[in-house]
Design a protein around this motif. Structure first.
Motif, short mmCIF file in Angstrom:
data_model
loop_
_atom_site.label_atom_id
_atom_site.label_comp_id
_atom_site.label_asym_id
_atom_site.label_seq_id
_atom_site.Cartn_x
_atom_site.Cartn_y
_atom_site.Cartn_z
N VAL A 26 0.85 -1.19 0.00
CA VAL A 26 0.00 0.00 0.00
C VAL A 26 0.88 1.24 0.00
O VAL A 26 1.80 1.36 0.80
N ALA A 27 0.61 2.15 -0.95
CA ALA A 27 1.30 3.43 -1.02
C ALA A 27 0.46 4.45 -0.27
O ALA A 27 -0.51 4.99 -0.81
N LEU A 28 0.83 4.72 0.98
CA LEU A 28 -0.04 5.46 1.88
C LEU A 28 -0.33 6.89 1.45
O LEU A 28 -1.45 7.38 1.58
N ASN A 29 0.71 7.60 0.95
CA ASN A 29 0.51 9.04 0.69
C ASN A 29 1.20 9.53 -0.57
O ASN A 29 0.71 10.42 -1.25
N GLY A 30 2.34 8.98 -0.92
CA GLY A 30 3.05 9.41 -2.11
C GLY A 30 3.35 10.90 -2.10
O GLY A 30 3.67 11.48 -1.06
N ALA A 34 -2.63 17.59 1.02
CA ALA A 34 -3.87 17.49 1.79
C ALA A 34 -5.07 17.98 0.99
O ALA A 34 -6.19 17.48 1.15
N ALA A 35 -4.84 18.94 0.10
CA ALA A 35 -5.94 19.50 -0.69
C ALA A 35 -6.53 18.50 -1.68
O ALA A 35 -7.60 18.74 -2.25
N GLU A 36 -5.84 17.36 -1.88
CA GLU A 36 -6.32 16.39 -2.85
C GLU A 36 -7.41 15.47 -2.30
O GLU A 36 -7.93 14.62 -3.03
N GLY A 37 -7.78 15.66 -1.04
CA GLY A 37 -8.92 14.92 -0.53
C GLY A 37 -8.72 14.35 0.85
O GLY A 37 -7.60 14.18 1.32
N ALA A 38 -9.84 14.01 1.49
CA ALA A 38 -9.80 13.49 2.85
C ALA A 38 -9.20 12.10 2.92
O ALA A 38 -8.81 11.63 4.00
N ALA A 39 -9.09 11.40 1.79
CA ALA A 39 -8.52 10.06 1.80
C ALA A 39 -7.02 10.08 1.97
O ALA A 39 -6.41 9.04 2.24
N VAL A 40 -6.39 11.25 1.83
CA VAL A 40 -4.93 11.36 1.90
C VAL A 40 -4.50 11.59 3.35
O VAL A 40 -4.74 12.66 3.91
N PRO A 41 -3.84 10.61 3.99
CA PRO A 41 -3.37 10.82 5.37
C PRO A 41 -2.10 11.66 5.36
O PRO A 41 -1.23 11.48 4.51
N MET A 42 -1.98 12.59 6.31
CA MET A 42 -0.84 13.50 6.32
C MET A 42 0.00 13.39 7.59
O MET A 42 1.21 13.24 7.53
N SER A 43 -0.63 13.45 8.75
CA SER A 43 0.12 13.44 10.01
C SER A 43 0.61 12.03 10.31
O SER A 43 0.06 11.04 9.80
N PRO A 44 1.67 11.90 11.14
CA PRO A 44 2.12 10.55 11.53
C PRO A 44 1.00 9.71 12.13
O PRO A 44 0.92 8.50 11.88
N CYS A 221 0.49 -12.03 -13.83
CA CYS A 221 1.89 -12.44 -13.93
C CYS A 221 2.39 -13.12 -12.67
O CYS A 221 3.45 -13.76 -12.68
N GLY A 222 1.68 -12.96 -11.56
CA GLY A 222 2.20 -13.45 -10.29
C GLY A 222 3.24 -12.53 -9.69
O GLY A 222 4.02 -12.94 -8.83
N ALA A 223 3.30 -11.27 -10.16
CA ALA A 223 4.25 -10.29 -9.63
C ALA A 223 3.69 -9.62 -8.39
O ALA A 223 2.49 -9.70 -8.10
N GLY A 224 4.56 -8.93 -7.66
CA GLY A 224 4.09 -8.08 -6.59
C GLY A 224 3.31 -6.92 -7.18
O GLY A 224 3.49 -6.53 -8.34
N ALA A 225 2.40 -6.35 -6.40
CA ALA A 225 1.54 -5.26 -6.87
C ALA A 225 1.50 -4.15 -5.82
O ALA A 225 1.87 -4.35 -4.67
N ARG A 226 1.04 -2.98 -6.27
CA ARG A 226 0.97 -1.82 -5.37
C ARG A 226 -0.29 -1.03 -5.65
O ARG A 226 -0.71 -0.88 -6.79
N ILE A 227 -0.90 -0.53 -4.58
CA ILE A 227 -2.08 0.34 -4.70
C ILE A 227 -2.10 1.26 -3.48
O ILE A 227 -1.45 0.99 -2.47
N GLY A 228 -2.84 2.33 -3.56
CA GLY A 228 -2.95 3.27 -2.44
C GLY A 228 -3.16 4.67 -2.97
O GLY A 228 -2.98 4.94 -4.17
N VAL A 229 -3.53 5.58 -2.09
CA VAL A 229 -3.82 6.95 -2.54
C VAL A 229 -2.56 7.63 -3.07
O VAL A 229 -2.67 8.63 -3.79
N GLY A 230 -1.38 7.10 -2.76
CA GLY A 230 -0.18 7.64 -3.36
C GLY A 230 -0.15 7.45 -4.87
O GLY A 230 0.55 8.17 -5.58
N ASP A 231 -0.93 6.47 -5.36
CA ASP A 231 -0.95 6.17 -6.80
C ASP A 231 -2.27 6.53 -7.46
O ASP A 231 -2.29 6.93 -8.63
N VAL A 232 -3.39 6.33 -6.76
CA VAL A 232 -4.70 6.52 -7.39
C VAL A 232 -5.71 6.87 -6.31
O VAL A 232 -5.61 6.41 -5.17
#
Length: 274
Positions: A26-30, A34-44, A221-232
């Motif tokens: 999971v790409a948490l923030n990339g 913060a202006a890009e939406g409430a789904a984007v976590p910012m603080s630790p 492919c059986g490869a590793g994958a990535r998703i998260g608000v950092g990407d989409v």
């Protein structure tokens, strides 16, 4: 999927259904603001809560961009250390990755110095092989005992130079180096040539419109994958994601659907050959 295998095997490991068959990060923030939406976590604290929820939803690794209190990406040990401690303190036990990126420190020598100054270490450091000094930075991370994700873009306007740089470097310890391929589109031809790479693990990921198609390709492919608000920021059906956990849950469903389709296809082929 390793460099020697692009045939769609199902790597096993971890615990928990489809996400264990295709390792999911999971790409948490990339680079989001913060202006890009409430789904984007910012603080630790928000990042820690998001990581916990994402792991519960099926993520097996966490990628986080440390930021200073003013929101700027940072590699300072005073920023990286407390963030990693907050994640671990919240109960996040999966591998943690931190990008050693130009956005956080433009100067190559300064990036290496920052990595050497870290007091709390991530499990993996992310190095873009489009950046100057990538090879030296990768060695600096490995010298600290930090595994390396070497990011190489393929497709679109990306030329062959980053992949060539990675191949020339190749890392002194394949067991601690992984190739993270950023695809501009889910074109199987872009990954077909990876079979001749050194024996390293491979993660496939895309951004924005490419994120979900590339995740499905990674599952096939059986490869590793990535998703998260950092990407989409949207789910596969185009609805806005409410959180990283929302995206991870959708990714697990996509991976399982891809796997089921692959198994069904193999069964039909077996019956047809009789």
């Amino acid at each position: 999927m390793s460099g020697s295998d692009t045939t769609g095997r199902d790597p096993e490991g971890g615990s928990g259904g489809a996400a264990s068959r295709v390792p999911l990060q999971v790409a948490l923030n990339g680079g989001r603001e913060a202006a890009e939406g409430a789904a984007v976590p910012m603080s630790p604290q928000d990042l820690a809560r998001s990581a916990v929820a994402s792991v519960a939803a099926g993520a097996r690794e966490v990628l986080v961009h440390p930021r200073s209190p003013c929101g700027r990406e940072s590699l300072s040990p005073r920023v990286v250390g407390p963030l990693l401690e907050a994640l671990r303190g919240a109960g996040v036990s999966v591998p943690l990755s931190v990008p050693a990126a130009v956005a956080a420190e433009p100067d190559p020598a300064a990036r290496q110095a920052r990595v050497r100054s870290w007091e709390v270490l991530p499990d993996r450091g992310v190095v873009r092989f489009t950046d100057p000094g990538a090879e030296e930075l990768g060695l600096a991370l490995l010298a600290r005992g930090v595994a390396v994700d070497a990011v190489v873009p393929l497709g679109g306007t990306a030329g062959p130079e980053p992949l060539g740089r990675f191949l020339a470097w190749a890392g002194p310890d394949h067991g601690r180096v992984r190739l993270a391929v950023e695809l501009s589109e889910a074109d199987p031809a872009l990954v077909a040539g990876l079979c001749w790479l050194p024996p390293v693990e491979v993660v496939l990921f895309g951004r924005e419109a490419a994120a979900w198609p590339v995740l499905r390709l990674a599952a096939r492919c059986g490869a590793g994958a990535r998703i998260g608000v950092g990407d989409v920021l949207v789910l596969p059906d185009g609805r806005p994601a409410r959180s990283n956990a929302d995206l991870v849950a959708a990714a697990v469903a996509e991976v399982e659907a891809s796997r089921a389709a692959r198994v069904a296809g193999a069964a039909r082929a077996t019956v047809g050959s009789r």
